[in-house]
Design a protein around this motif. Structure first.
Motif, mmCIF file in Angstrom:
data_model
loop_
_atom_site.group_PDB
_atom_site.id
_atom_site.type_symbol
_atom_site.label_atom_id
_atom_site.label_comp_id
_atom_site.label_asym_id
_atom_site.label_seq_id
_atom_site.Cartn_x
_atom_site.Cartn_y
_atom_site.Cartn_z
ATOM 1 N N ALA A 408 0.751 -1.058 0.030
ATOM 2 C CA ALA A 408 -0.069 0.034 -0.025
ATOM 3 C C ALA A 408 0.761 1.344 -0.145
ATOM 4 N N ILE A 409 2.102 1.044 0.685
ATOM 5 C CA ILE A 409 3.027 2.531 0.791
ATOM 6 C C ILE A 409 3.184 2.629 -0.748
ATOM 7 N N GLU A 410 3.848 1.668 -1.220
ATOM 8 C CA GLU A 410 4.433 1.771 -2.760
ATOM 9 C C GLU A 410 3.185 2.361 -3.580
ATOM 10 N N GLN A 411 2.049 1.759 -3.500
ATOM 11 C CA GLN A 411 1.012 2.186 -4.523
ATOM 12 C C GLN A 411 0.809 3.375 -4.205
ATOM 13 N N ALA A 412 0.643 3.979 -2.861
ATOM 14 C CA ALA A 412 0.284 5.516 -2.533
ATOM 15 C C ALA A 412 1.501 6.281 -3.308
ATOM 16 N N MET A 413 2.910 5.763 -3.272
ATOM 17 C CA MET A 413 3.701 6.617 -3.995
ATOM 18 C C MET A 413 3.595 6.387 -5.662
ATOM 19 N N ARG A 414 3.341 5.432 -6.012
ATOM 20 C CA ARG A 414 3.172 5.257 -7.396
ATOM 21 C C ARG A 414 2.134 6.261 -7.780
ATOM 22 N N CYS A 415 1.080 6.401 -6.914
ATOM 23 C CA CYS A 415 -0.159 7.246 -7.412
ATOM 24 C C CYS A 415 0.131 8.882 -6.858
ATOM 25 N N TYR A 416 1.047 8.800 -6.211
ATOM 26 C CA TYR A 416 1.459 10.305 -5.681
ATOM 27 C C TYR A 416 0.407 10.884 -4.963
ATOM 28 N N ALA A 417 -0.038 10.060 -4.026
ATOM 29 C CA ALA A 417 -0.724 10.592 -2.690
ATOM 30 C C ALA A 417 0.407 11.806 -1.992
ATOM 31 N N ASP A 418 -0.179 12.764 -1.327
ATOM 32 C CA ASP A 418 0.369 13.861 -0.782
ATOM 33 C C ASP A 418 1.143 13.491 0.589
ATOM 34 N N THR A 419 0.158 12.607 1.302
ATOM 35 C CA THR A 419 1.007 11.956 2.604
ATOM 36 C C THR A 419 0.713 10.477 2.791
ATOM 37 N N ILE A 420 1.610 9.848 3.515
ATOM 38 C CA ILE A 420 1.329 8.455 3.744
ATOM 39 C C ILE A 420 1.182 8.292 5.338
ATOM 40 N N GLU A 421 0.058 7.834 5.613
ATOM 41 C CA GLU A 421 -0.299 7.599 7.100
ATOM 42 C C GLU A 421 0.148 6.320 7.543
ATOM 43 N N HIS A 422 0.798 6.309 8.606
ATOM 44 C CA HIS A 422 1.180 5.181 9.435
ATOM 45 C C HIS A 422 2.600 4.713 8.735
ATOM 46 N N GLY A 423 2.546 4.009 7.601
ATOM 47 C CA GLY A 423 3.700 3.664 6.820
ATOM 48 C C GLY A 423 4.546 2.590 7.838
ATOM 49 N N THR A 424 3.733 1.811 8.499
ATOM 50 C CA THR A 424 4.251 0.910 9.339
ATOM 51 C C THR A 424 5.529 0.149 8.859
ATOM 52 N N GLN A 425 5.534 -0.219 7.506
ATOM 53 C CA GLN A 425 6.483 -0.860 6.844
ATOM 54 C C GLN A 425 7.553 -0.112 6.195
ATOM 55 N N MET A 426 7.328 1.298 6.187
ATOM 56 C CA MET A 426 8.226 2.311 5.689
ATOM 57 C C MET A 426 9.615 1.848 5.436
ATOM 58 N N GLY A 427 10.309 1.439 6.594
ATOM 59 C CA GLY A 427 11.580 1.203 6.819
ATOM 60 C C GLY A 427 12.140 0.090 5.838
ATOM 61 N N TYR A 428 10.987 -0.770 5.617
ATOM 62 C CA TYR A 428 11.547 -2.034 4.914
ATOM 63 C C TYR A 428 10.998 -2.053 3.516
ATOM 64 N N SER A 429 10.693 -0.794 3.021
ATOM 65 C CA SER A 429 10.068 -0.897 1.730
ATOM 66 C C SER A 429 10.845 0.090 1.019
#
Length: 622
Positions: A408-429
């Motif tokens: 979901a983090i990378e999907q939001a990045m691909r579609c260029y959402a403005d903010t990522i909320e929570h991003g629990t696995q941000m460090g692993y992505s």
């Protein structure tokens, strides 16, 4: 030729030779009210005094000709259009404004003559304008005005959120009426004086905060004012057993507690079953004399989810959406419905659009498969997310995406959402390596994406602080820090834990390795960059925002404080959102925690005092 009854001409002047005029201003012997202006076309010659005296005016016609030697009258011409290089003789119309009635003639000040194709003679008034020669008499200075009432706040240390440093001994001047910062300077030098005002008319109220560290007002970028701690009442029971009136009443109390904790701006990412109540609450909290006192309020109305992905879910009818008509978010499926939902919410007045990128869609499997029940699965396809983001951006609204897993983090990045909320696995992505994401939008439309980690919600809602999930959250944040990611804002998902305890997010960031000045910058300037309107993303705002900080208030009044003035930094032209903190904010994590949770002694939002000496200002809440 337009004729006026003739009158004997005055003595010859320098008009014939082209010399600078030295006389011709007429002083009336008694007060005189001039007649209405007379209109003449280019090329007209006005002879005789008429009501204005013995002189006359020659207006040169196009094309260029050598004007005859004619003395000028005691009036002035105001052009209704300007000649151009291609057409130097016009076109333009002029008004002849009489200045005085006949009387004694005295020499005027010597003008500076701008020559063109004609000549200028005596008798020009103060605003005389004539093609071919423009005498520029000195313009009168504007009348000095009374100085505006101001606060002069003397601080021991001031946090510069741009430079991320503490600046000692500063004086901050704040306009009392509009709540904007007029000046910031060293308190050891001469005090600020309002330009163009009458000396001695200053009305200055001194506020002594020399013993405190003053920072910009904090920003909580992820709250839910219509929720209260799950430890008190479960999420499902709040949505299904508390009336809307009760939840609104609670929200007003939550807003007050948040403001007194030093958080002068919040972004509410979903009413969670309270429908569009946040839009009404925003109206009640806006303006100089609000019905409800609270922080500057950005809201997202209802989050958007797909069918079957969210709650509350009925035990009697498991396949139905919501319970007794109450749903925690708005349901949309397919590109068309998703676009329609975004348009509806923007039309209703939402500041933000919130999308659930993933969620525990199979939560009803908990009785047989706890692992499947707890898995975060994608809620929408790429096409749906892209359609919602592009629609929102086209309407000038930003998009926040709830995304815990790396997909979901990378999907939001691909579609260029403005903010990522929570991003629990941000460090692993790989998503935190922004340059690798194949964004949907053209390069010219890309904006800075910001991560809101919401550490506090995991810390408070997980049953065991040493659980594997909390360990994963901590390690992800630490890994993201090590990668150098600095596009972070502070938001704790406040409401799942107590409002007024918003600083817990700052405390956890500090405990997990972030520097004190990083955390303060994320909670102030980073918060503004996160929640601000789209229009600000294309404006480079650093340092002083306006040469005239009060200009925007001339049109909108105090209401400009809501969306038209930047906040998150203590600089000229920025909102006077100020928090005074007692304690060692530069110290170790324990000292930092004590300072931001117990040391908030002073709160000002938009120039209005809400807390002094550690106590609420009673008058502010009346």
């Amino acid at each position: 030729m337009v004729s006026i009854p003739s009158f004997p001409s005055p003595p010859a002047t320098g008009a014939e030779s082209g010399d600078t005029p030295t006389s011709g201003v007429v002083i009336p012997p008694e007060p005189y009210i001039p007649p209405p202006p007379q209109f003449f076309r280019p090329g007209s010659i006005i002879n005789g005094p008429g009501p204005i005296g013995p002189n006359c005016v020659y207006i040169p016609p196009p094309p260029k000709i050598s004007p005859p030697s004619v003395p000028l009258c005691s009036g002035f011409l105001r052009p209704q259009g300007r000649p151009s290089t291609e057409n130097p003789g016009g076109p333009w119309y002029s008004q002849l404004y009489p200045t005085q009635q006949p009387g004694p003639i005295i020499p005027p000040p010597s003008p500076t003559l701008q020559t063109g194709g004609g000549r200028v003679g005596a008798g020009w008034g103060h605003h005389d304008v004539l093609h071919g020669g423009i005498p520029n008499y000195p313009q009168p200075l504007p009348r000095p005005a009374l100085a505006r009432p101001v606060y002069r706040i003397l601080v021991g240390k001031m946090f510069d959120s741009y430079e991320r440093t503490l600046v000692p001994n500063q004086s901050i001047t704040v306009d009392k009426e509009f709540g904007v910062i007029l000046d910031v300077r060293s308190s050891t030098g001469p005090p600020y004086s309002q330009p163009g005002t009458i000396p001695g008319s200053e009305k200055v109220e001194i506020i002594d905060l020399k013993r405190l560290t003053v920072v910009p007002g904090f920003v909580d970028a992820h709250v839910h004012l219509f929720l209260h701690p799950y430890s008190e009442t479960s999420w499902v029971d709040q949505l299904t057993k508390e009336s809307l009136a009760e939840r609104v009443a609670r929200a007003t109390v939550h807003a007050r507690r948040t403001l007194l904790a030093g958080f002068t701006t919040v972004r509410d990412l979903g009413t969670e079953g309270a429908f569009d109540a946040d839009l009404g609450l925003r109206k009640a909290m806006a303006g100089k004399d609000p019905i409800v006192h609270g922080p500057r309020y950005y809201c997202a109305s209802r989050a958007i989810v797909s069918t079957g992905s969210y709650g509350p879910k009925s035990s009697v009818n498991p396949s139905s959406e919501g319970i007794e008509g109450v749903t925690g978010a708005e349901v949309a499926d397919g590109v068309d419905e998703c676009v329609r939902a975004v348009r509806r919410q923007v039309g209703a007045g939402a500041d933000w659009i919130k999308i659930y990128g993933d969620y525990r869609i199979r939560s009803r499997m908990s009785d047989v498969s706890p692992l499947s029940s707890a898995s975060d699965l994608l809620v929408f396809t790429d096409k749906e997310v892209k359609a919602m983001v592009e629609t929102a951006h086209a309407l000038g609204v930003k998009v926040a995406v709830h995304a815990q897993g790396w997909e979901a983090i990378e999907q939001a990045m691909r579609c260029y959402a403005d903010t990522i909320e929570h991003g629990t696995q941000m460090g692993y992505s790989h998503a935190h390596l922004y340059s690798r994401a194949p964004y949907c939008e053209p390069e010219s439309l890309r904006r800075e994406q910001i991560w809101v980690p919401t550490l506090a919600v995991f810390h408070t809602t997980l049953s065991d602080a040493s659980s594997q999930r909390w360990t994963e959250v901590k390690q992800s944040f630490e890994k993201a820090l090590d990668s150098g990611d600095d596009r972070i804002a502070c938001g704790g998902d406040t409401g799942t834990f107590a409002h007024g305890k918003n600083a817990l997010e700052l405390v956890l960031m500090r405990q997990l390795g972030a520097k004190w000045n990083q955390v303060l910058a994320w909670a102030t300037l980073g918060g503004w960059k996160c929640v601000r309107d789209v229009k600000w993303d294309n404006i480079r705002v650093e340092g002083e925002h306006e040469e005239n900080p009060l200009r925007v208030f001339d049109k909108l009044g105090y209401l400009a404080q809501e969306r038209e003035v930047p906040f998150g930094a203590i600089r000229k032209g920025w909102a006077a959102d100020l928090v005074g903190i007692e304690g060692d904010i530069e110290g170790d994590p324990a000292a930092f925690e004590k300072a931001v949770t117990e040391g908030v002694k002073f709160v000002m939002k938009g120039g209005r005092l809400y807390k002094t000496d550690g106590k609420p200002v009673v008058e502010a809440f009346v």
